[in-house]
Design a protein around this motif. Structure first.
Motif, PDB file in Angstrom:
ATOM      1  N   TRP A  91      -8.274  -0.182  -1.380  1.00 47.22           N
ATOM      2  CA  TRP A  91      -7.698   0.789  -0.468  1.00 47.22           C
ATOM      3  C   TRP A  91      -8.363   2.122  -0.745  1.00 47.22           C
ATOM      4  N   ASP A  92      -8.098   3.031   0.167  1.00 47.13           N
ATOM      5  CA  ASP A  92      -8.702   4.324  -0.038  1.00 47.13           C
ATOM      6  C   ASP A  92      -7.579   5.340  -0.179  1.00 47.13           C
ATOM      7  N   ILE A  93      -6.875   5.239  -1.287  1.00 47.50           N
ATOM      8  CA  ILE A  93      -5.764   6.170  -1.478  1.00 47.50           C
ATOM      9  C   ILE A  93      -6.321   7.459  -2.061  1.00 47.50           C
ATOM     10  N   SER A  94      -6.028   8.551  -1.413  1.00 47.53           N
ATOM     11  CA  SER A  94      -6.554   9.821  -1.916  1.00 47.53           C
ATOM     12  C   SER A  94      -5.451  10.574  -2.644  1.00 47.53           C
ATOM     13  N   ARG A 117       0.824  -1.198   0.000  1.00 46.76           N
ATOM     14  CA  ARG A 117       0.000   0.000   0.000  1.00 46.76           C
ATOM     15  C   ARG A 117       0.864   1.257   0.000  1.00 46.76           C
ATOM     16  N   ARG A 118       1.979   1.192   0.699  1.00 43.76           N
ATOM     17  CA  ARG A 118       2.874   2.355   0.756  1.00 43.76           C
ATOM     18  C   ARG A 118       3.549   2.631  -0.572  1.00 43.76           C
ATOM     19  N   TYR A 119       3.977   1.561  -1.259  1.00 43.65           N
ATOM     20  CA  TYR A 119       4.783   1.761  -2.465  1.00 43.65           C
ATOM     21  C   TYR A 119       4.085   1.326  -3.751  1.00 43.65           C
ATOM     22  N   VAL A 120       2.899   0.793  -3.635  1.00 39.38           N
ATOM     23  CA  VAL A 120       2.005   0.473  -4.739  1.00 39.38           C
ATOM     24  C   VAL A 120       2.503  -0.625  -5.678  1.00 39.38           C
ATOM     25  N   GLY A 121       3.609  -0.388  -6.364  1.00 38.40           N
ATOM     26  CA  GLY A 121       4.100  -1.378  -7.336  1.00 38.40           C
ATOM     27  C   GLY A 121       5.104  -0.699  -8.236  1.00 38.40           C
ATOM     28  N   GLY A 122       5.537  -1.370  -9.290  1.00 34.60           N
ATOM     29  CA  GLY A 122       6.421  -0.769 -10.291  1.00 34.60           C
ATOM     30  C   GLY A 122       7.544   0.065  -9.703  1.00 34.60           C
ATOM     31  N   ARG A 123       7.604   1.309 -10.152  1.00 36.20           N
ATOM     32  CA  ARG A 123       8.694   2.200  -9.762  1.00 36.20           C
ATOM     33  C   ARG A 123       8.746   2.473  -8.262  1.00 36.20           C
ATOM     34  N   GLY A 124       7.575   2.629  -7.658  1.00 38.20           N
ATOM     35  CA  GLY A 124       7.546   2.900  -6.221  1.00 38.20           C
ATOM     36  C   GLY A 124       8.103   1.726  -5.440  1.00 38.20           C
ATOM     37  N   LEU A 132     -10.942   9.598 -12.253  1.00 35.78           N
ATOM     38  CA  LEU A 132     -11.087   8.266 -12.824  1.00 35.78           C
ATOM     39  C   LEU A 132      -9.950   7.347 -12.394  1.00 35.78           C
ATOM     40  N   ILE A 133      -8.741   7.894 -12.361  1.00 38.98           N
ATOM     41  CA  ILE A 133      -7.578   7.086 -11.994  1.00 38.98           C
ATOM     42  C   ILE A 133      -7.650   6.675 -10.520  1.00 38.98           C
ATOM     43  N   TRP A 134      -8.036   7.628  -9.674  1.00 40.52           N
ATOM     44  CA  TRP A 134      -8.134   7.294  -8.238  1.00 40.52           C
ATOM     45  C   TRP A 134      -9.229   6.278  -8.014  1.00 40.52           C
ATOM     46  N   ASP A 135     -10.326   6.472  -8.718  1.00 40.81           N
ATOM     47  CA  ASP A 135     -11.435   5.558  -8.623  1.00 40.81           C
ATOM     48  C   ASP A 135     -11.002   4.157  -9.037  1.00 40.81           C
ATOM     49  N   PHE A 136     -10.294   4.112 -10.131  1.00 38.65           N
ATOM     50  CA  PHE A 136      -9.790   2.854 -10.675  1.00 38.65           C
ATOM     51  C   PHE A 136      -8.904   2.165  -9.636  1.00 38.65           C
ATOM     52  N   MET A 137      -7.966   2.920  -9.137  1.00 42.83           N
ATOM     53  CA  MET A 137      -7.010   2.399  -8.167  1.00 42.83           C
ATOM     54  C   MET A 137      -7.745   1.806  -6.965  1.00 42.83           C
ATOM     55  N   ASN A 138      -8.714   2.523  -6.483  1.00 41.07           N
ATOM     56  CA  ASN A 138      -9.371   2.076  -5.261  1.00 41.07           C
ATOM     57  C   ASN A 138     -10.366   0.944  -5.505  1.00 41.07           C
ATOM     58  N   LYS A 139     -10.952   0.898  -6.683  1.00 40.39           N
ATOM     59  CA  LYS A 139     -11.855  -0.217  -6.980  1.00 40.39           C
ATOM     60  C   LYS A 139     -11.068  -1.503  -7.220  1.00 40.39           C
ATOM     61  N   VAL A 140      -9.842  -1.369  -7.670  1.00 38.15           N
ATOM     62  CA  VAL A 140      -9.003  -2.560  -7.827  1.00 38.15           C
ATOM     63  C   VAL A 140      -8.482  -3.016  -6.469  1.00 38.15           C
TER      64      VAL A 140
END
Ligand code: SF4
Ligand code: SF4
Ligand code: SF4
Lengths: 623, 183
Positions: free
Chosen positions: A518-521, A29-36, A507-515
């Motif tokens: 989490w509730d990343i703002s 959750r902190r670093y998400v994936g990929g580059r992070g 849309l991107i935040w929505d996408f992220m959170n529906k996948v």
């Protein structure tokens, strides 16, 4: 854990040990994936000894990471990372294709590769069947041939393991060409024929590990998401939005050759001596008429299909297959080399891909060499008889090959523009350095900032933690859609920037959170999460080593060329204004929580929970 | 099985391989529709990429003589009266794979997790794959509805070829002479 497979494949090439790693949900959750996530894994594992790790040695870690949105968000990608042999920092380099999707379907969020194989190796993954195979028979092969053999062998192997399934589709493959094998610092990790993770030089890292290729086939579904119905309708919505961008769909970035050159005076011409040209033949219509054999080509789930398949169908260059070429290559192995024909450009793009070299960094070093030649600083003898005149397609192809195989002057240039410039300046004087158009060892993307009509920020490259990368640019305010913090989101969720940047942000935040569920703002991302990633990247850049480290401030700089006034075009006379640049840089440092020298402040790092980074950074800088 | 007769319109998906962008939106739509998740290997339409740039959407062609249906020793396959699609009876299917070998295009394949064979059922007459392909204006897949009086005049079986065969011809169209040795 939603949106993630929940496990990583861990392969040690020294011991041939194959295992699995799990990361706590909190870390994901902190670093998400990929580059992070790459920033975190690399810091966690080699942060303390960062300065002593040779990117081309066995201690380096090669990462191939998906993100939670990989496979769901339209347009598939994978992020390649590790300690970069170009910047000695961390670059998140993403490449399009189906690899990330296959990997997730095989049950993994990523692959962590350590050590160094004794002989050429091929990593084969079919769900939990993971195998290290001998790759001696394909070592030395160019890109298309490598790919062709691996597709064939891969399908045969799938058939052998599960003969009753029916016809197996092709597995997905990442591989290196001769450039990577010979540890050329500009070598790319390749996918398909023409797709490349170019920035960072990770093809050389694969080469140093003697890892020729990775093949993956996953037979499972993508990992479960928090809200599948929500995700499906978001997929439709994203596609609907993107279908509206008809011109980009039609032309892709291929419209850039004339547009950036002529309209915005920001395209590299003859190693950036100019950024303007008026060659109408370099317009997208000519590419369309003369070299495009297919007008829409895209990767997994992509509604945009901005790629086009290009190939000269007659003349001496016929048969060279490339995509588009996309704008960056149109510029870097086109205008930047004084090549202004679609055929010549397509041919050089195809060579770059086949040799497994990053088109941007490769084109940059070729342009650098050609300018030295123009100025008499490199002679024909030193180039083994190559007449490296602007526009000489064959000459550039020949030199490129020398670079890929590290022959003659190619061996010097294979170190990349900056390192080659350092070396040549010893022999020929410091003048050489001013023709190196790079930032922190990484070639400047094909968007100049002198005219300010394209990239308006004078700090775009100078302050980026990814050096000259054309996507990850420094920009203020920090939450701007073009800023590095936004790009870090795309690179960490691992989605295609072209499919994201025109969308409503919600849309991107929505996408992220529906996948993920989490509730990343937005606030959390820009205030905490992205800064955490960028500060790790910044810290390791400053620590650097073993051969080069970047001095704070001194190396947060534009290439010398950008201070020379543009010599032609409607924006003639414009240059980066030093005073304005320095003010912006200071403003950027302060926005990022860095001190007046560009060093992350202790309090900034501690606030982000990076106490360890703080301590080690200060230790290392004190030395 | 000479007795296959359709009472109404036959639904059929025509394909133009040279227009396929390789986007695989069809695979996504198909697996979402049938499996409720994105599952490339469980999609009834599968996009092969044996040569990059020459993508081949591969799915049942509804051969007029239905060799797969005829070959099944367990009577697990039947022809939908309304659409002409091959319908798989999951309960009866033993995943023996005989139909795969009987199909001239080797199009059926096994469900990667559950023991039965996957063949396009035309989504009951409203093919989801065609919908997304059309939405994207690629037009590689097109819906054809033939009236009962005319459909028997055509043969759709010509599309039941293996991915290799189709690719071999397709690269010739796209790359001409340069296609030599590509596959
Ligand atoms: S949706 Fe159409 S264009 Fe896309 S892969 Fe399927 S058949 Fe090809
Ligand atoms: S294409 Fe294959 S699966 Fe479809 S009807 Fe013909 S034999 Fe059966
Ligand atoms: S018609 Fe329906 S079942 Fe057949 S391939 Fe298309 S989406 Fe799948």
């Amino acid at each position: 854990m939603k949106g993630y497979a929940g496990r990583f494949l861990e392969v040690d090439l020294t011991s041939n040990n194959i295992g699995e790693a799990k990361l706590p949900e909190e870390t994901l959750r902190r670093y998400v994936g990929g580059r992070g996530l790459a920033s975190w894994i690399l810091w966690d594992r080699i942060g303390e000894k960062w300065d002593s790790v040779d990117p081309l040695g066995p201690e380096n870690i090669l990462l191939l990471l998906t993100g939670p949105l990989t496979g769901y968000f339209p347009g598939g990608r994978i992020c390649v990372s590790g300690k970069s042999p170009q910047s000695n920092g961390i670059v998140g380099s993403t490449v399009a294709g189906e690899f990330g999707v296959e990997l997730k379907c095989a049950g993994y969020d990523g692959i962590i590769i350590t050590g160094e194989a004794e002989k050429p190796t091929h990593l084969f993954i079919f769900d939990s069947h993971v195998e290290l195979k001998d790759a001696s028979h394909i070592w030395g092969l160019e890109g298309k041939e490598t790919f062709k053999r691996l597709v064939k062998e891969g399908r045969e192997e799938l058939k052998r393991i599960n003969p009753r399934f029916g016809e197996w589709k092709d597995p997905s493959i990442l591989y290196i060409g001769p450039g990577g094998e010979n540890k050329v610092r500009m070598a790319a990790v390749m996918a398909k024929w023409t797709h490349a993770a170019g920035y960072g030089g990770y093809g050389a890292v694969m080469g140093s590990k003697k890892l020729k290729a990775i093949t993956v086939k996953g037979s499972g579904p993508l990992p479960e998401v928090a809200d599948m119905r929500g995700v499906s309708s978001l997929i439709e919505e994203v596609c609907r939005e993107l279908y509206r961008n008809e011109l980009f769909r039609r032309w892709g970035t291929g419209h850039g050759g004339y547009y950036y050159g002529n309209q915005t005076s920001s395209e590299p011409v003859r190693n950036w001596q100019e950024e303007w040209h008026d060659v109408k033949d370099y317009g997208v219509d000519r590419f369309d008429e003369r070299v495009w054999v297919k007008r829409f080509w895209g990767d997994y789930g992509c509604p945009t299909t901005c790629l086009k398949v290009a190939m000269p169908t007659s003349g001496p260059l016929k048969g060279a297959v490339s995509d588009n070429p996309d704008y960056e290559l149109q510029a870097y192995v086109g205008t930047n080399l004084g090549v202004f024909t679609p055929e010549g450009n397509t041919y050089l793009s195809a060579r770059v891909d086949d040799l497994g070299i990053c088109g941007i960094n490769g084109g940059n070093v070729l342009g650098f060499a050609a300018e030295l030649y123009q100025r008499g600083l490199l002679t024909k003898e030193e180039l083994d008889g190559i007449d490296l005149k602007w526009g000489n397609v064959e000459a550039f192809a020949e030199l490129l090959e020398k670079i890929a195989y590290r022959r003659g002057m190619g061996d010097v240039l294979a170190e990349g523009t900056y390192r080659a410039a350092l070396r040549l300046s010893k022999e020929k004087g410091d003048e050489v350095l001013k023709y190196a158009v790079q930032s922190k060892g990484i070639a400047i993307g094909a968007h100049g900032n002198r005219s300010t009509l394209d990239y308006p920020s004078y700090i775009a490259y100078a302050c980026s933690v990814q050096g000259g990368d054309h996507t990850s640019i420094a920009h203020l305010p920090l939450d701007h859609g073009d800023s590095e913090l936004t790009i870090a989101l795309y690179d960490s969720a691992v989605i295609c920037w072209f499919n994201a940047w025109t969308l409503p942000e919600d849309l991107i935040w929505d996408f992220m959170n529906k996948v993920t569920g989490w509730d990343i703002s937005r606030e959390e991302w820009y205030g905490e999460m992205a800064p955490r990633i960028l500060n790790i990247q910044r810290a390791v850049l400053l620590i650097g080593g073993p051969d080069l480290r970047w001095k704070p401030k001194e190396n947060d700089e534009n290439p010398a060329r950008f201070y020379e006034p543009l010599p032609s075009g409607p924006k003639k006379g414009r240059a980066v204004d030093r005073k304005e640049f320095e003010e912006m840089r200071m403003e950027y440092y302060s926005a990022m929580g860095w001190d007046e020298n560009g060093i992350p402040r202790g309090e900034t790092l501690r606030k982000l929970g990076l106490e360890g980074v703080d301590k080690i950074l200060r230790d290392k800088l004190a030395r | 099985m000479d007795g296959v007769s359709l009472s109404s319109t036959k639904t059929w998906i025509s394909r133009d391989y040279s227009r396929c962008s390789g986007c695989r939106r069809c695979e996504i739509a198909c697996s979402l529709h049938h499996e409720g998740v994105i599952w490339p290997e469980a999609s009834r339409v599968r996009v092969f990429m044996l040569v990059p740039g020459a993508e081949v959407p591969h799915l049942c062609a509804q051969c007029d003589d239905y060799p797969c249906v005829k070959s099944c020793p367990f009577e697990a396959l039947s022809v939908d009266d309304k659409t002409g699609a091959v319908i798989v009876d999951r309960e009866k299917c033993t995943a023996c794979g005989i139909c795969i070998n009987a199909c001239p295009g080797r199009i059926p394949h096994l469900h990667p997790r559950d023991g039965y064979v996957l063949i396009c059922d035309l989504c009951g007459g409203d093919p989801q794959c065609v919908k997304v392909c059309q939405e994207g204006k690629w037009d590689a897949l097109r819906l054809v509805r033939e009236m009962p009086q005319t459909w028997q005049l055509y043969t759709t079986k010509l599309y039941a070829r293996t991915p290799e065969d189709i690719t071999r011809d397709l690269v010739k169209i796209l790359f001409g002479e340069a296609s030599e040795g590509m596959i």
